[in-house]
Design an enzyme around this catalytic site. Structure first.
Site, PDB file in Angstrom:
ATOM      1  N   GLN A 101       2.319  17.423 -12.721  1.00 14.70           N
ATOM      2  CA  GLN A 101       3.211  17.082 -14.062  1.00 14.70           C
ATOM      3  C   GLN A 101       4.423  17.273 -13.797  1.00 14.70           C
ATOM      4  O   GLN A 101       5.522  16.680 -14.501  1.00 14.70           O
ATOM      5  CB  GLN A 101       2.376  17.679 -15.130  1.00 14.70           C
ATOM      6  CG  GLN A 101       1.065  17.378 -15.470  1.00 14.70           C
ATOM      7  CD  GLN A 101      -0.005  18.099 -14.604  1.00 14.70           C
ATOM      8  OE1 GLN A 101       0.118  18.825 -13.816  1.00 14.70           O
ATOM      9  NE2 GLN A 101      -1.203  18.133 -15.404  1.00 14.70           N
ATOM     10  N   ASN A 147      -2.344  28.803 -20.296  1.00 16.32           N
ATOM     11  CA  ASN A 147      -1.395  27.528 -19.977  1.00 16.32           C
ATOM     12  C   ASN A 147      -1.795  26.964 -18.569  1.00 16.32           C
ATOM     13  O   ASN A 147      -2.653  27.264 -17.806  1.00 16.32           O
ATOM     14  CB  ASN A 147      -0.071  27.991 -19.938  1.00 16.32           C
ATOM     15  CG  ASN A 147       0.951  26.531 -19.925  1.00 16.32           C
ATOM     16  OD1 ASN A 147       0.552  25.584 -20.659  1.00 16.32           O
ATOM     17  ND2 ASN A 147       2.021  26.552 -19.236  1.00 16.32           N
ATOM     18  N   LYS A 148      -1.237  25.784 -18.156  1.00 15.75           N
ATOM     19  CA  LYS A 148      -1.476  25.124 -16.969  1.00 15.75           C
ATOM     20  C   LYS A 148      -1.521  26.312 -15.770  1.00 15.75           C
ATOM     21  O   LYS A 148      -0.697  27.273 -15.716  1.00 15.75           O
ATOM     22  CB  LYS A 148      -0.450  24.237 -16.553  1.00 15.75           C
ATOM     23  CG  LYS A 148      -0.378  23.182 -15.479  1.00 15.75           C
ATOM     24  CD  LYS A 148      -1.909  22.521 -15.360  1.00 15.75           C
ATOM     25  CE  LYS A 148      -1.569  21.676 -16.689  1.00 15.75           C
ATOM     26  NZ  LYS A 148      -2.744  21.094 -17.237  1.00 15.75           N
ATOM     27  N   ARG A 168     -10.575   7.667 -27.564  1.00 13.95           N
ATOM     28  CA  ARG A 168     -10.695   8.876 -26.500  1.00 13.95           C
ATOM     29  C   ARG A 168     -11.350  10.049 -27.146  1.00 13.95           C
ATOM     30  O   ARG A 168     -10.694  10.851 -28.062  1.00 13.95           O
ATOM     31  CB  ARG A 168      -9.043   9.394 -26.164  1.00 13.95           C
ATOM     32  CG  ARG A 168      -9.151  10.315 -25.051  1.00 13.95           C
ATOM     33  CD  ARG A 168      -7.614  10.447 -24.384  1.00 13.95           C
ATOM     34  NE  ARG A 168      -7.708  11.385 -23.408  1.00 13.95           N
ATOM     35  CZ  ARG A 168      -6.713  11.932 -23.176  1.00 13.95           C
ATOM     36  NH1 ARG A 168      -5.493  11.655 -23.320  1.00 13.95           N
ATOM     37  NH2 ARG A 168      -6.797  13.297 -22.351  1.00 13.95           N
ATOM     38  N   ARG A 193      -0.151  10.279 -23.514  1.00 15.18           N
ATOM     39  CA  ARG A 193      -0.550  11.429 -23.404  1.00 15.18           C
ATOM     40  C   ARG A 193       0.030  12.650 -24.174  1.00 15.18           C
ATOM     41  O   ARG A 193       1.160  12.234 -24.356  1.00 15.18           O
ATOM     42  CB  ARG A 193      -1.110  11.685 -21.879  1.00 15.18           C
ATOM     43  CG  ARG A 193       0.262  11.571 -21.225  1.00 15.18           C
ATOM     44  CD  ARG A 193       0.073  12.447 -19.903  1.00 15.18           C
ATOM     45  NE  ARG A 193       0.189  13.919 -20.251  1.00 15.18           N
ATOM     46  CZ  ARG A 193       1.504  14.454 -20.507  1.00 15.18           C
ATOM     47  NH1 ARG A 193       2.555  13.558 -20.598  1.00 15.18           N
ATOM     48  NH2 ARG A 193       1.503  15.948 -20.536  1.00 15.18           N
ATOM     49  N   GLY A 194      -0.642  13.746 -24.100  1.00 14.94           N
ATOM     50  CA  GLY A 194       0.010  14.834 -24.796  1.00 14.94           C
ATOM     51  C   GLY A 194      -0.684  14.545 -26.437  1.00 14.94           C
ATOM     52  O   GLY A 194      -0.588  13.652 -27.092  1.00 14.94           O
ATOM     53  N   ALA A 195      -1.102  15.963 -26.798  1.00 16.05           N
ATOM     54  CA  ALA A 195      -1.831  15.922 -28.074  1.00 16.05           C
ATOM     55  C   ALA A 195      -0.986  15.353 -29.155  1.00 16.05           C
ATOM     56  O   ALA A 195      -1.610  14.456 -29.665  1.00 16.05           O
ATOM     57  CB  ALA A 195      -2.224  17.179 -28.228  1.00 16.05           C
ATOM     58  N   ASP A 234      -1.144  26.109 -24.059  1.00 15.97           N
ATOM     59  CA  ASP A 234      -2.006  25.481 -24.577  1.00 15.97           C
ATOM     60  C   ASP A 234      -2.882  26.306 -25.702  1.00 15.97           C
ATOM     61  O   ASP A 234      -3.221  25.581 -26.802  1.00 15.97           O
ATOM     62  CB  ASP A 234      -3.301  25.184 -23.546  1.00 15.97           C
ATOM     63  CG  ASP A 234      -2.954  23.879 -22.630  1.00 15.97           C
ATOM     64  OD1 ASP A 234      -2.142  24.077 -21.945  1.00 15.97           O
ATOM     65  OD2 ASP A 234      -3.702  23.084 -22.989  1.00 15.97           O
TER      66      ASP A 234
END
EC number: 5.3.1.23
Lengths: 349, 349
Positions: A199, A250-251, A92, A49-51, A240
């Site tokens: 996370q 962001n988150k 995905r 995971r993670g772009a 982000d």
């Protein structure tokens, strides 16, 4: 294999090693992969995971997928290659970096079409390495730039996970911490657990511990007290999306931490690769905020912790206005305020 | 029984009804108790929690325990009574209100010693009712006072649980919400889930829903965004202890919410029964903060959510300095700033 705790995706010419992030933080397991099907599966199952990490895995997945491709002529090879691309694209469908990486491999393939197929195969492997290396360079440069803001002996607070395992290496917000460690500096970290998906607890605390960095886990609600007691001297987070005026999405919880930092006169830094800067978005108001399922809050730990049917507000991100951000750190340098003027200049360099 | 959702402990002359808080929020179950042993068990097993509610349960537990006591003479009766007192005292030796209530029943017993035993039994039941009623009056008065600060149509944010089920009725911070509901006013609530122990999700959201009040559950990290979007117009919380200068110790995360309220120019109110005001404690600096087990953060919900052996900081409370508190609301009135002068006066009335 050698110690690669900071590299969640690594190719040794034969096998692709992918850190199975679904098993973290309890189990540290690297998948050893030698075929495209297992890469498809790793992406699909969110094992990677993670772009950036997804893009890198996809590029190497293609390399594995064309190992046995016919080398008689380019057309036959390209048809085979395209099948593999289309196959990986189904793993995905919402992952932008997956398509970006596949597109880039495809473009390189076309550019090299006049060369012999065995040579094209080698060049595509080179391209996958390049994709990985370029991301590592971006992270490393962000780390170098950020490190100029830190001092030996400091303790910093971070929110969510902008760490190494989502990227080629080093991560973004955590990059200066890792670089400091490599240089024998001592920078400690407080990690917000980052509700609802934790996370910070599951990933940030884990990867910092793996690297031997002193990390203390807290709930998000404790950050203010940690600042009040002088336990941290700065905050650094990833992002982000950066709007043209420097507002940052962001988150969820990032805006909260920014306000708390301001109240305690602590610098609040955002680590932002240029790929997250979106000059088309004028301000944070234009950034759409995804609202996610109530269950992430009401039953996130394997059992129900809230009344059935309770109304829930669960935004995945928040927007931190630029005036709360002491500096935005990119791979091309540090900006301090005046973001509307400085952000466009980064793209001219 | 009649609708008693706001009364977690209620005696009807024969049976004691205790809301089993260990089953919340999934199951709403009132225990029907007619003997002291089951009261002991309910206190021991934390089925009844909250300082005032425990005291009330203990007082009624004694009433049940002396029903069959011999009525021949006071000495025989008192010896029997004392046994019941000593027995209940072992249920939760750290609960201050348990001992306070038992002591008060004992004192009343001694005061009435010249009366016939059957009459003393009646007066002890009266004393238990009084203990309950006085707590309800305190909560009700806090609610009345707080309600003068609210308006119909408002939405308020609260942290942790300072609600009805921990008290005789109404609670402290939630008292104005319930009173507003009784009067047909519409006050909505955002409830912080309140990590690590989730009292907001498990208790506050539950009891407000039971009362038909519009409540929205969020993670603690979302409070800032909720304020940023103008979704709430005030914050109200309970407290564990008020120092002489107005500094307030309350559940971890309260200080964070106070700072966020300040940043958004929202009033921050603390509901504080006089029993929590401690003039012997000069400032918040003197209030010892309990640190609790790491597992509350790393494995609080039945499964591990953080790396094994991670360092954790887990303070149970934080201190909100008085300058962040718009008003402290007691049963004897509202104070706005200048707490050092106003708090002692409350005890002179």
């Amino acid at each position: 294999m050698e110690e690669t705790f900071l590299q969640s995706v690594k190719y040794d010419g034969e096998k692709l090693y992918i850190l199975d992030q679904t098993k973290l933080p309890q189990v540290t397991e690297f998948l050893e992969i030698n075929n495209i099907e297992d890469v498809w599966d790793a992406i699909k199952q969110l094992k990677v995971r993670g772009a950036p990490a997804i893009g890198i895995a996809a590029a190497y997945g293609l390399v594995l997928g064309i190992k046995d491709a016919p080398e008689v002529d380019f057309e036959t090879f390209y048809a085979y290659f395209k099948k593999q691309v289309d196959y990986l694209a189904t793993s995905r469908p919402t992952a932008v970096n997956l398509f970006w990486a596949l597109k880039r491999m495809d473009t390189r393939n076309k550019v090299e079409s006049s060369k012999p197929v065995y040579e094209i195969k080698r060049l595509l492997e080179e391209e996958a390495h390049l994709i990985r290396q370029e991301d590592e360079n971006v992270c490393s440069s962000i780390g170098e730039n950020a490190l100029t803001l830190f001092e030996d002996g400091m303790t910093v607070l971070t929110h969510c996970n902008a760490g190494g395992i989502a990227t080629a290496r080093y991560g973004t917000a955590l990059a200066p911490i890792y670089l400091a460690k490599e240089r024998g500096m001592d920078i400690k970290v407080f990690a917000d657990e980052t509700r609802p998906l934790l996370q910070g607890a599951r990933l940030t605390a884990w990867e910092l511990m793996q690297a031997g960095i002193d990390v203390t886990l807290i709930t998000d609600s404790m950050a203010a007290m940690v600042m009040q007691q002088g336990k941290v001297q700065a905050v650094i987070v990833g992002c982000d999306r950066v709007a043209a005026n420097g507002d940052v999405a962001n988150k969820i919880g990032t805006y909260s931490v920014a306000l708390l930092a301001k109240a305690h006169n602590l610098p609040f830094y955002v680590a932002a690769p240029l790929s997250t800067v979106d000059l088309e978005t004028k301000t944070g108001d234009e950034i759409p905020i995804e609202e996610r399922a109530a269950e992430e809050i009401t039953a996130g730990f394997g059992k129900s912790t809230a009344p059935e049917g309770v109304k829930v507000f669960n935004p995945a991100f928040d927007v931190t206005p630029h005036h709360l951000i002491t500096a935005i750190i990119t791979e091309k340098g540090i900006m301090r305020g005046n973001y509307s003027e400085e952000l466009p200049r980064l793209f001219e360099k």
